[in-house]
Write a protein that holds these residues in place. Structure first.
Motif: not given
Lengths: 450, 450
Positions: B164, B169, B172-182
């Protein structure tokens, strides 16, 4: 604050349409947006696409709220794709049947029309209100405003605040939120083909123009002022033609003269626009659940898609229509139930359209330039004409019906398999009109039954 | 603040090991953690797993920083899985060769050992510092502390702050951040099998005990105090046996007596523990890039995985080792280069182990109870014995070597295909020892060459 006061985050297309639906239900609605009021400041979308392609699902929602006739004068019908090859030759490929079109619409005026309609029905708008925090347990929301921080009760929240949704970000901080955001390697820049010196459209206005170049493309949509809004899609970096490698007017000229020369001749402001306009990213967002306590995500906030199927807005409008129908059915005191039903029903469909939008990029930038693509479309159009109940081309199911996206997807994959086999015939270019069409339908029905 | 002062977020296993590596490089290191100092307050992991399984990659890192001998006394070797069937019968399946083991280790003491080692080398620790904001452009970081908000310069930041992660985090607020939480559908709860009244282990301490029950399972790892820490993995909801349906002691007793009776007899505190201990979620996180400006994510912060391959910590330690080697190579003034090289090299490997961890859940809770699984393992063990350079079982590549995870994954998939064909023989149970092993190797080599 009353239990039936609805807080909508986002005064974009989805938020303003949802406000209209809810006002027509007799509910109290407050709409908050972080941006300034468009009527007071010049319209600036900060790089977001200005042109929308309104199709069946969108029109259906507008009709439900009685706005079809008001919107129609702003819309320009596009009956097909006009493909521009590298030598300036063009081919027209219909989207569907003769009278079927998708409609080019400018975001700014359309958004304003929706906002004003909602206001006339009694929705309250609050601009320059940036959602900072959502307290799901205590049903409170905190905004940053020009006059300081405001905290208020919010018994019901709809997050229509787009791909970078604040409500979604608040949900993500809660436990057990599945989330994916993915940027594709391509980015985009908006450009213009202005009206001719005689004040006319520089090209056929009733088509969506495409310059497909394999790994990249240019498209153009008509505007009521007789200009076209063009969008250039290029990889950001790493390929022969990419944004990273266009650093000065010379680079730009070479790319446009080599690949888009006919368009280039119609773009007197290219150099100025290219270096002034932002290069924007393309994001796909999928998440679940869409509900947290008293809050629901709709539109791009829950399922931002890449723009290649022209369904982002249409899908968001359909969200509003479905949500409205559920409120109709279950009443104004069952938000838990309405939200649960909504996400349960809708997620499978938005997953399908997100996926189709991603896949359609390859079709737009590459396949459409293959002569066989046109033949394939013609065979499918003929099947559609001969067997209108048995074979609807995928594009038509998505664009000209309100069939569930997930069903369109499944049926489309089935038809794709059959068509791949049909197209494998080496003599298809000569024989396409003499095919045993009944046998194709039979094969499809058989595959479907398995 | 000096350019070579490193800010580490997170004083967990990865953050404290990284601090040791960096101090040994002669760098200044400040480690911040949002939790209180463990030495001053009782250890509470807030539901996180207490037991770790240290294997080759982890030991290798500990050896590099000279800690192997200090850690060994805390570790209990487990040479294989002991499978408990529903009637109390057990089967032992070796993890690898006779002397190969994974090591059970308690998180608390181990974490403290690493923190103290870092401190003795001069690392500074700051507890109750919650990272609130990271300003990548100005290289500043803001902490919430018991004495108020602290803002400070941070020329180099390593985010070892877990699944976490605050740093992630902020990215992630910046641009062009690929992200996956599952989140997977299963959750877990920790329980205990205490030492017997005679002060002995209640079961064989040199094995990882598994009660595989198809859709769910119980596991147990030994502790130096002769207890076992058990972890119960159940779906949260929707199946016959799930956390949602265990609401009172009666429900609990029925589940344990029906499925885990031999364990139940050894769990005098089950009822108290079950309803007192939290039910925790299992998350998989993948993202890219891991670098933003002067900051890098490592360990779970960039690739939190489900625990079913026992590689979360080992992989994080390997991150530290690889990062350390890159700093060695490129020096203390090339953080951009070091971070870029790190993420470029490592991402493909962490993707592979995340995927394997997900796949191994099915093996642990289901396949291991199939008699054919044991035969399959025996055939692979024999291949390994006969052709140690050509056939290393996937589990061994991951657990007992430092082969790149991505290579282990690829080779493992290849071997899986060959083994599926071998196991398709209906007489395999009788004939497994008389197989043409050379032919199997030949098939694998051929498949590899394609």
């Amino acid at each position: 604050m009353k239990k039936n006061e609805i807080t909508i985050l986002g005064a974009g297309l989805i938020g303003t349409l949802m406000a209209i639906y809810l006002k027509r239900q007799g509910l109290d609605v407050n709409v908050y947006d972080k941006r300034p009021d468009k009527r007071k400041t010049p319209y600036d979308e900060g790089g977001r696409s200005i042109n929308m392609a309104l199709s069946y699902r969108g029109w259906k929602s507008l009709e439900e709220v009685g706005l079809k006739d008001k919107v129609m004068p702003l819309a320009i019908p596009m009956y097909g794709r006009k493909i521009h090859d590298e030598h300036g030759g063009t081919t027209f490929i219909s989207y569907g049947k003769e009278e079927q079109a998708i409609y080019s619409l400018s975001r700014g005026k359309f958004n304003q029309l929706l906002a004003e309609e909602g206001e006339s029905l009694g929705a309250n708008y609050f601009f320059e209100h940036k959602c900072e925090e959502v307290d799901f347990r205590n049903q409170e929301i905190t905004f940053q405003t020009p006059s300081g921080v405001k905290k208020m009760e919010a018994p019901v929240i709809l997050g229509a605040d787009g791909a970078y949704s604040s409500l979604r970000m608040a949900m993500q901080k809660q436990i057990r939120f599945n989330y994916k955001q993915e940027y594709i390697t391509h980015e985009y820049k908006e450009l213009t083909i202005p009206a001719t010196p005689e004040g006319e459209f520089a090209m056929d206005p009733n088509a969506l123009h495409i310059w497909p170049r394999g790994k990249f493309m240019l498209i153009a949509l008509p505007n009521p002022d007789k200009s076209f809004t063009c969008t250039l899609f290029l990889p950001n970096t790493g390929t022969k033609v990419c944004f990273d490698k266009i650093n000065d007017e010379h680079d730009l000229e070479i790319v446009f003269k080599s690949y888009f020369d006919d368009a280039y001749q119609m773009m007197p402001n290219l150099k100025k626009e290219f270096f002034r306009n932002p290069t924007s990213a393309l994001i796909n967002v999928e998440c679940f659940p869409w509900v947290q306590g008293n809050s629901l995500l709709i539109g791009d906030a829950s399922h931002a898609m890449v723009p290649f199927y022209g369904q982002g807005m249409n899908c968001g409008f359909e969200d509003c229509s479905i949500l409205n129908a559920l409120i109709d059915k279950y009443g104004h005191n069952s938000w838990d139930l309405v939200f649960a039903k909504f996400q349960k029903k809708r997620k499978i469909d938005t997953d399908a359209i997100c996926q189709l939008a991603m896949e359609n990029f390859v079709e737009m930038r590459d396949s459409v330039s293959d002569p066989k693509f046109n033949i394939r479309k013609k065979i499918e159009a003929k099947l559609y004409e001969l067997y209108p109940n048995d074979w609807i081309p995928l594009y038509s199911m998505v664009t000209f019906t309100d069939m569930r996206y997930s069903e369109a997807y499944a049926q489309g994959k089935l038809q794709e398999g059959i068509m791949d086999r049909v197209m494998a015939d080496p003599l298809i270019t000569e024989n396409w009109d003499k095919l045993d069409y009944e046998d194709i339908i039979y094969k499809m029905e058989t595959a479907k039954a398995v």
